[in-house]
Design an enzyme around this catalytic site. Structure first.
Site, PDB file in Angstrom:
ATOM      1  N   SER A   8       0.843  -1.201   0.000  1.00 21.87           N
ATOM      2  CA  SER A   8       0.000   0.000   0.000  1.00 21.87           C
ATOM      3  C   SER A   8       0.875   1.247   0.000  1.00 21.87           C
ATOM      4  O   SER A   8       1.625   1.491   0.948  1.00 21.87           O
ATOM      5  CB  SER A   8      -0.898   0.010   1.240  1.00 21.87           C
ATOM      6  OG  SER A   8      -1.435   1.304   1.401  1.00 21.87           O
ATOM      7  N   HIS A  33      -1.348  -1.364  -4.125  1.00 24.07           N
ATOM      8  CA  HIS A  33      -2.631  -0.992  -3.520  1.00 24.07           C
ATOM      9  C   HIS A  33      -2.687   0.527  -3.343  1.00 24.07           C
ATOM     10  O   HIS A  33      -1.774   1.114  -2.764  1.00 24.07           O
ATOM     11  CB  HIS A  33      -2.753  -1.712  -2.175  1.00 24.07           C
ATOM     12  CG  HIS A  33      -4.055  -1.553  -1.474  1.00 24.07           C
ATOM     13  ND1 HIS A  33      -5.173  -2.293  -1.783  1.00 24.07           N
ATOM     14  CD2 HIS A  33      -4.411  -0.739  -0.455  1.00 24.07           C
ATOM     15  CE1 HIS A  33      -6.160  -1.947  -0.977  1.00 24.07           C
ATOM     16  NE2 HIS A  33      -5.741  -0.995  -0.161  1.00 24.07           N
ATOM     17  N   ASP A  35      -4.896   3.609  -1.872  1.00 27.87           N
ATOM     18  CA  ASP A  35      -5.966   3.936  -0.930  1.00 27.87           C
ATOM     19  C   ASP A  35      -6.520   5.318  -1.212  1.00 27.87           C
ATOM     20  O   ASP A  35      -5.864   6.324  -0.952  1.00 27.87           O
ATOM     21  CB  ASP A  35      -5.421   3.884   0.505  1.00 27.87           C
ATOM     22  CG  ASP A  35      -5.200   2.458   0.965  1.00 27.87           C
ATOM     23  OD1 ASP A  35      -6.154   1.664   0.886  1.00 27.87           O
ATOM     24  OD2 ASP A  35      -4.072   2.141   1.387  1.00 27.87           O
ATOM     25  N   MET A  37      -9.107   8.108  -0.249  1.00 34.01           N
ATOM     26  CA  MET A  37      -9.915   8.524   0.914  1.00 34.01           C
ATOM     27  C   MET A  37     -10.424   9.938   0.705  1.00 34.01           C
ATOM     28  O   MET A  37      -9.715  10.784   0.169  1.00 34.01           O
ATOM     29  CB  MET A  37      -9.060   8.474   2.182  1.00 34.01           C
ATOM     30  CG  MET A  37      -8.428   7.115   2.439  1.00 34.01           C
ATOM     31  SD  MET A  37      -7.540   7.104   4.010  1.00 34.01           S
ATOM     32  CE  MET A  37      -6.866   5.437   3.970  1.00 34.01           C
ATOM     33  N   HIS A  66      -8.554   1.013  -3.897  1.00 36.25           N
ATOM     34  CA  HIS A  66      -9.476   0.822  -2.775  1.00 36.25           C
ATOM     35  C   HIS A  66     -10.173   2.155  -2.519  1.00 36.25           C
ATOM     36  O   HIS A  66      -9.559   3.096  -2.020  1.00 36.25           O
ATOM     37  CB  HIS A  66      -8.637   0.362  -1.568  1.00 36.25           C
ATOM     38  CG  HIS A  66      -9.416   0.152  -0.314  1.00 36.25           C
ATOM     39  ND1 HIS A  66      -8.785  -0.090   0.909  1.00 36.25           N
ATOM     40  CD2 HIS A  66     -10.741   0.124  -0.063  1.00 36.25           C
ATOM     41  CE1 HIS A  66      -9.705  -0.246   1.840  1.00 36.25           C
ATOM     42  NE2 HIS A  66     -10.897  -0.112   1.293  1.00 36.25           N
ATOM     43  N   MET A  68     -12.265   4.376  -0.546  1.00 34.16           N
ATOM     44  CA  MET A  68     -12.881   4.664   0.756  1.00 34.16           C
ATOM     45  C   MET A  68     -13.534   6.033   0.653  1.00 34.16           C
ATOM     46  O   MET A  68     -13.097   7.010   1.265  1.00 34.16           O
ATOM     47  CB  MET A  68     -11.810   4.627   1.855  1.00 34.16           C
ATOM     48  CG  MET A  68     -11.390   3.201   2.192  1.00 34.16           C
ATOM     49  SD  MET A  68      -9.792   3.143   3.008  1.00 34.16           S
ATOM     50  CE  MET A  68      -8.736   3.253   1.571  1.00 34.16           C
ATOM     51  N   MET A 137     -11.670  -5.852   5.832  1.00 37.67           N
ATOM     52  CA  MET A 137     -10.828  -4.887   6.537  1.00 37.67           C
ATOM     53  C   MET A 137     -10.438  -5.452   7.906  1.00 37.67           C
ATOM     54  O   MET A 137     -11.285  -5.910   8.671  1.00 37.67           O
ATOM     55  CB  MET A 137     -11.572  -3.565   6.751  1.00 37.67           C
ATOM     56  CG  MET A 137     -11.840  -2.756   5.492  1.00 37.67           C
ATOM     57  SD  MET A 137     -10.379  -2.324   4.514  1.00 37.67           S
ATOM     58  CE  MET A 137      -9.388  -1.414   5.708  1.00 37.67           C
ATOM     59  N   GLY A 142      -8.737   4.265   7.232  1.00 33.09           N
ATOM     60  CA  GLY A 142      -8.410   5.684   7.367  1.00 33.09           C
ATOM     61  C   GLY A 142      -6.921   5.964   7.457  1.00 33.09           C
ATOM     62  O   GLY A 142      -6.468   6.995   6.995  1.00 33.09           O
ATOM     63  N   PHE A 143      -6.182   5.026   8.039  1.00 31.86           N
ATOM     64  CA  PHE A 143      -4.772   5.309   8.282  1.00 31.86           C
ATOM     65  C   PHE A 143      -3.926   4.046   8.153  1.00 31.86           C
ATOM     66  O   PHE A 143      -4.398   2.942   8.402  1.00 31.86           O
ATOM     67  CB  PHE A 143      -4.576   5.883   9.697  1.00 31.86           C
ATOM     68  CG  PHE A 143      -5.412   7.099   9.931  1.00 31.86           C
ATOM     69  CD1 PHE A 143      -4.981   8.355   9.504  1.00 31.86           C
ATOM     70  CD2 PHE A 143      -6.667   6.992  10.527  1.00 31.86           C
ATOM     71  CE1 PHE A 143      -5.774   9.481   9.682  1.00 31.86           C
ATOM     72  CE2 PHE A 143      -7.470   8.116  10.703  1.00 31.86           C
ATOM     73  CZ  PHE A 143      -7.027   9.364  10.288  1.00 31.86           C
ATOM     74  N   GLY A 145      -0.588   1.883   9.517  1.00 30.27           N
ATOM     75  CA  GLY A 145       0.106   1.703  10.789  1.00 30.27           C
ATOM     76  C   GLY A 145      -0.771   1.390  11.981  1.00 30.27           C
ATOM     77  O   GLY A 145      -0.327   1.472  13.125  1.00 30.27           O
ATOM     78  N   ASP A 175      -6.827  -6.323   4.522  1.00 36.18           N
ATOM     79  CA  ASP A 175      -6.173  -5.008   4.508  1.00 36.18           C
ATOM     80  C   ASP A 175      -6.184  -4.405   5.907  1.00 36.18           C
ATOM     81  O   ASP A 175      -7.250  -4.153   6.464  1.00 36.18           O
ATOM     82  CB  ASP A 175      -6.949  -4.111   3.524  1.00 36.18           C
ATOM     83  CG  ASP A 175      -6.314  -2.749   3.324  1.00 36.18           C
ATOM     84  OD1 ASP A 175      -5.222  -2.494   3.859  1.00 36.18           O
ATOM     85  OD2 ASP A 175      -6.941  -1.937   2.609  1.00 36.18           O
ATOM     86  N   GLY A 176      -4.980  -4.176   6.427  1.00 33.13           N
ATOM     87  CA  GLY A 176      -4.851  -3.437   7.678  1.00 33.13           C
ATOM     88  C   GLY A 176      -4.051  -4.174   8.731  1.00 33.13           C
ATOM     89  O   GLY A 176      -4.444  -5.246   9.181  1.00 33.13           O
ATOM     90  N   GLY A 177      -2.902  -3.613   9.060  1.00 31.21           N
ATOM     91  CA  GLY A 177      -2.116  -4.153  10.177  1.00 31.21           C
ATOM     92  C   GLY A 177      -1.472  -5.501   9.912  1.00 31.21           C
ATOM     93  O   GLY A 177      -1.103  -6.209  10.845  1.00 31.21           O
ATOM     94  N   GLY A 197       1.061  -2.142   4.252  1.00 36.54           N
ATOM     95  CA  GLY A 197       1.559  -0.774   4.168  1.00 36.54           C
ATOM     96  C   GLY A 197       2.806  -0.603   5.013  1.00 36.54           C
ATOM     97  O   GLY A 197       3.942  -0.708   4.529  1.00 36.54           O
TER      98      GLY A 197
END
Ligand code: DX5
Ligand code: ZN
Length: 220
Positions: A8, A33, A35, A37, A66, A68, A137, A142-143, A145, A175-177, A197
């Site tokens: 990402s 990827h 993002d 937003m 993606h 959002m 998700m 939104g962010f 990290g 997606d995420g963490g 990411g």
């Protein structure tokens, strides 16, 4: 479990996006990827079609976009024209999912639907057969990290069961963490396209980080 990695660019150094992408191209990542937003659906603002178009000019890696954003229907054409290979919209802000997915396909892109942590998998029941991607998700979007939410594992399992029950072809994306400590878990649950990411770009060697993620996904 062998997986595809989609770094990402939200976590990349924006002052040198071309160089950042070249670093992960070196290990043949399957997707980049992107993002998008809007500051409405999620509390952050990032990229629009001009950035996708610029990325398209500097890489041949397919762009996994993606969205959002509220009212994604207004922008589907602009993102496909800019060079998106796949467009993923959120179930929470897309009232006519069936029409939206048909539109994405008519534009010539792969179609995905994303679900937030609090959105149940069953919202996908009547649309899953038409999808190329289901994006589960594993953080609230939104962010970059943020910490991985373990609840995503059972949602991936439930998504896999739903796709199998309906005879669908959708790839499960998460997606995420995601990092080397949890990638095997999500891969085992059924995720095959892994967005990463911070665990790629917030490291001294993003190419080595991608290789380490691929390795960790099969170590179990
Ligand atoms: C979160 C975005 C993610 C994010 C992932 O809202 O959709 O794609 O960039 O970043 P990490 O892997 O750092 O959580
Ligand atoms: Zn994303």
């Amino acid at each position: 479990m062998s997986v595809s990695i989609a770094p990402s660019i939200l976590a990349a150094d924006f002052t040198r996006l071309g160089a950042e992408i070249a670093r992960v191209e070196a290990v043949a990542v399957e997707y980049i990827h992107v993002d998008v937003m809007d500051g409405h659906f999620v509390p952050n603002i990032t990229f629009g079609p001009p950035v996708v178009r610029a990325l398209r000019q500097i890489t041949n890696v397919p762009l996994d976009v993606h969205l959002m954003i509220a009212d994604p229907d207004r922008y589907l054409e602009a993102f496909v024209e800019a060079g998106a290979a796949s467009l993923t919209v959120h179930a929470e802000v897309t009232p006519h999912l069936h029409r939206t997915v048909q539109r994405i396909h008519a534009l010539g892109a792969r179609a995905g639907v994303a679900i937030n942590p609090a959105t149940p998998v069953h919202v996908l029941e009547e649309i899953v057969d038409d999808l190329d991607l289901v994006l589960v998700m594993s953080v609230n979007p939104g962010f970059t990290g943020q910490a991985f939410l373990p609840m995503a594992v059972r949602k991936i399992e439930a998504t896999r069961a739903l796709i199998a029950a309906r005879g669908g072809r959708a790839t499960i994306e998460v997606d995420g963490g995601i990092d080397a400590s949890n990638i095997a878990q999500v891969a085992h649950a059924g995720a095959r396209l892994i967005v990463a990411g911070a665990s790629v770009f917030h490291t001294p060697d993003p190419a080595a980080a991608v290789a380490a993620l691929r390795q960790a996904a099969v170590d179990r």
